[in-house]
Design a protein around this motif. Sequence first.
Motif, PDB file in Angstrom:
ATOM      1  N   TYR A  42     -15.985   3.276  -3.859  1.00 20.68           N
ATOM      2  CA  TYR A  42     -14.720   2.668  -3.462  1.00 20.68           C
ATOM      3  C   TYR A  42     -14.927   1.285  -2.843  1.00 20.68           C
ATOM      4  O   TYR A  42     -13.968   0.616  -2.491  1.00 20.68           O
ATOM      5  CB  TYR A  42     -13.969   3.577  -2.501  1.00 20.68           C
TER       6      TYR A  42
ATOM      7  N   PRO B 257      -7.027  10.770   2.096  1.00 18.78           N
ATOM      8  CA  PRO B 257      -7.560  10.846   0.731  1.00 18.78           C
ATOM      9  C   PRO B 257      -7.756  12.269   0.231  1.00 18.78           C
ATOM     10  O   PRO B 257      -8.142  13.155   0.995  1.00 18.78           O
ATOM     11  CB  PRO B 257      -8.918  10.142   0.844  1.00 18.78           C
TER      12      PRO B 257
ATOM     13  N   TYR C 190      -0.150   7.610  -9.053  1.00 25.63           N
ATOM     14  CA  TYR C 190      -0.984   6.882  -8.091  1.00 25.63           C
ATOM     15  C   TYR C 190      -2.272   6.391  -8.771  1.00 25.63           C
ATOM     16  O   TYR C 190      -2.667   5.234  -8.636  1.00 25.63           O
ATOM     17  CB  TYR C 190      -1.285   7.827  -6.926  1.00 25.63           C
TER      18      TYR C 190
ATOM     19  N   TYR D 256     -10.352   4.487   2.991  1.00 28.00           N
ATOM     20  CA  TYR D 256     -11.635   4.058   2.428  1.00 28.00           C
ATOM     21  C   TYR D 256     -12.014   2.688   2.980  1.00 28.00           C
ATOM     22  O   TYR D 256     -13.161   2.435   3.343  1.00 28.00           O
ATOM     23  CB  TYR D 256     -11.556   3.974   0.900  1.00 28.00           C
TER      24      TYR D 256
ATOM     25  N   PHE E  94      -2.632   9.249  -1.082  1.00 30.04           N
ATOM     26  CA  PHE E  94      -2.640   7.805  -0.868  1.00 30.04           C
ATOM     27  C   PHE E  94      -2.772   7.460   0.614  1.00 30.04           C
ATOM     28  O   PHE E  94      -3.164   6.352   0.943  1.00 30.04           O
ATOM     29  CB  PHE E  94      -1.411   7.135  -1.479  1.00 30.04           C
ATOM     30  N   THR E  95      -2.448   8.393   1.510  1.00 30.29           N
ATOM     31  CA  THR E  95      -2.729   8.126   2.919  1.00 30.29           C
ATOM     32  C   THR E  95      -4.015   8.845   3.318  1.00 30.29           C
ATOM     33  O   THR E  95      -5.027   8.220   3.535  1.00 30.29           O
ATOM     34  CB  THR E  95      -1.578   8.566   3.831  1.00 30.29           C
TER      35      THR E  95
ATOM     36  N   GLN F 281     -12.023  11.557   6.744  1.00 32.64           N
ATOM     37  CA  GLN F 281     -12.798  11.309   5.539  1.00 32.64           C
ATOM     38  C   GLN F 281     -14.179  10.845   5.982  1.00 32.64           C
ATOM     39  O   GLN F 281     -14.321   9.941   6.802  1.00 32.64           O
ATOM     40  CB  GLN F 281     -12.107  10.218   4.712  1.00 32.64           C
TER      41      GLN F 281
ATOM     42  N   TYR G 105       0.816  -1.202   0.000  1.00 35.23           N
ATOM     43  CA  TYR G 105       0.000   0.000   0.000  1.00 35.23           C
ATOM     44  C   TYR G 105       0.862   1.270   0.000  1.00 35.23           C
ATOM     45  O   TYR G 105       0.645   2.189  -0.786  1.00 35.23           O
ATOM     46  CB  TYR G 105      -0.923  -0.066   1.209  1.00 35.23           C
TER      47      TYR G 105
ATOM     48  N   SER H 206      -6.749   2.972  -0.894  1.00 34.31           N
ATOM     49  CA  SER H 206      -6.457   3.717   0.316  1.00 34.31           C
ATOM     50  C   SER H 206      -7.013   2.973   1.520  1.00 34.31           C
ATOM     51  O   SER H 206      -8.157   2.537   1.517  1.00 34.31           O
ATOM     52  CB  SER H 206      -7.067   5.118   0.237  1.00 34.31           C
TER      53      SER H 206
END
Lengths: 390, 387
Positions: free
Chosen positions: B95, A321, A342, B127, A318-319, B44, A190, B124
């Motif tokens: 997602y 969002p 990415y 998500y 990527f960490t 988020q 990841y 991610s």
Amino acid sequence: MKEVILRIWHIGLREIEIFSHRRMFLFVIIIAPLLCLIYFTQIMQRGIPTKMPCGVVDEDNTSTTRSIVRILGAMQNTDLKAHYASFTEARKAMQRGEIYAFFYIPRNTTDNALASRKPEISFYTADTYYAAGSLLMKDLQTTSELAGLAVTRATLSGKGVAPSLIMGILQPISIETHPLSNSTLNYSVYLNNIVVPGLFFLIIMLFTAYTIGYEWKMGTQKELFELAGESSTIAIAGKLWPQTLLYCLLMILIDVYFYKYLGFPLNVSLFRIICAGLLCVFASQALAVFFFGIFLTLRMGMSACSLFGVLQISVCGFTFPLTAMRPVFQYLAWVSPLRHYYMLYVNQALNGFRLVYAWPSIVALLLICLLPLTVLFRLAHAFKYVDYKP
Amino acid sequence: MNIIKIWYDELQTVFHDVGIILFVVILPLAYPLIYAYVYTPEVQREVPVAVVDDSKSSLSRQFLRKVDATPDVQIAAYCTNMTEAYSLLERQDAYAIIHIDGDFADALSKGRQTVVGLYCNMMSMVYYKCAATACSNVSIAMNRQIKVENYLRPKTKREAEIMETPIGYRYTSLYNPQGGYAAFMIPPILMMIIQQSLFLGIGMSMGRSREQNGGFVIPLDSHYKNSVEIVLGKMLFYLMLYILHALYAFIVVTKMFSLPQLGHYWDFILFVIPYIVDCCFLGMVLSYLIHRREDCMLVFVFMSLPLYFMCGLSWPGSAIPDWIRHLSYLFPSTFGLNAYMRISGMGASISDVAFEMKGIAIQTAVYFVMACLIYTGKIRKMLNREV
């Protein structure tokens, strides 16, 4: 045409000559990216952090609570490190950084449970350690849930319900998670897929701006411009091709190491993800030339590159969002090669989706590659009239 | 007296050099704001998910309604089959996919266990975490309800409550109550910025002296004879400047973006002065490598991320391999980031960060001696050349 190629070739050879006198250059563009590659894959070698230190405060200390504690100790992420006598002691241990979380069972929990007085147990995580905190939280929640279910299970047995039916009663709905393409929640897959290229692009941007500005610093910009036949395109192309070759080789090496050696998920051909990587390498170089062309000083050009290069590692999302960030960063992300890398990586390598859904990123990258065209005139002007400013 | 002269010289140099000002004044003021601005939305919410409901029963709709009502997840589309839902994943319109089996209501009414599938795009972890938490919380709540209503048959309301959760539990997220990103990312970044900008500033100032003094790191001046004085004089200047930066980070940035603030000023000051001194000395040692002003950016900028990861905050310290942990003890940031995080974010006192303070003290001593040795060497070299 032949003359142009010859000029580019000679400027490139001149560039290699400059490189050979500065050992630090080799460190920055060869050793540093490789060190980063090895370092990051080593640090996350185990994939997902397991057995993280956790404490317990068991004020009740009966056979029932001890069995709850034993369940907790058997969990995958938890390393039950210490028993504390009181809540305060556990909190202090947390402040000293010895544990990331603790479980608290107050006095009389067992009594109250048996007498149907609904006791309450609790757990605490130090969420200043985000990954550790949320991974441990999962274990602690499961344990707490199981503690209650154990009581229900005893009640049901007492009522004479057959053991085969009990599971359907205790957990009628169970969630089956399918983390697509990364079923073990491997953090190395990841994070490293983005962190390592991110650092590599940062180094590329810095070094590109540095090598161009170096001419001004050494006062050789006019000489270079003459060599290039008074064309800034030829001057820049000549200067950049030797390092571009090197970057391409390194990018291929990174991809081969990830997908062939470490076996990171790859749902398309290796060729495709290498192409995506190379496109981003070119885009990073183009951005660096663009920044230098705007500021025309080595210091500011490099500062802009380092700000952008470091920031894009956060902004690519990527960490944390991108969808949760402020709109200004969502616009900024459009010019970030790493963001598009990415997106291409997620679309292609990770999930093997259809390429048609990744076209905005490809177009954006191609447009970024064209950015230097907008500053060629400024560069030509700078070659003739601008001197080095410290 | 020489120390004051050297201190004054350094001040003069730095404030007449736009390049160095950029690193030691503007960078430590601007970067914290930029980073805090990136991360302060903190969480988020409402991650779009697609739903394939093969059961189409009132129970399955109840499940989905509850999932939709959680703060983490929002149902973006109801799809007729998995292929349709998958194409939403491809387009990043969703997602995750929640799949409810055709057997759902039937199984529940017959007392069999039923499985709800959750398929996540693993681009991610955030998500994934949102979708997984929402589904698991809803399933826990519904399981309790089903268990009580269908099987345990309570006689009073209170009995129903007790049967639902015979042992209740409560979760408290300490020191970061909203579980936000900024609260765990920004405090360490603040200290990292101090270290990195010191390295950059000292490195550039070193490169500058070399360029101006024909390759020598110190000017030809009778005040620059004693290496201890040189090291202390220079350090004093950066210490004074960076205490201001540190206070700015600790007070202004933290207040401005409402980051957790439990630390006491006194603990903070006691920690940050040795930390800055430590960073200064290591900066002087490392700037040995810097021959030209701009080299410092090439060498120091990319180091921030590896250093951030080795300090054991975002990547748990217990998962870091030993050789990297030992390597990490060479850098002030390892101790500084941890100590600051615990002092400012978790209200630790200076005695709670004793391990880190010891580390900083040992480093300071070692790097001080190294910096002095380097300058002694340089002075000797210069004298030889003169002779």
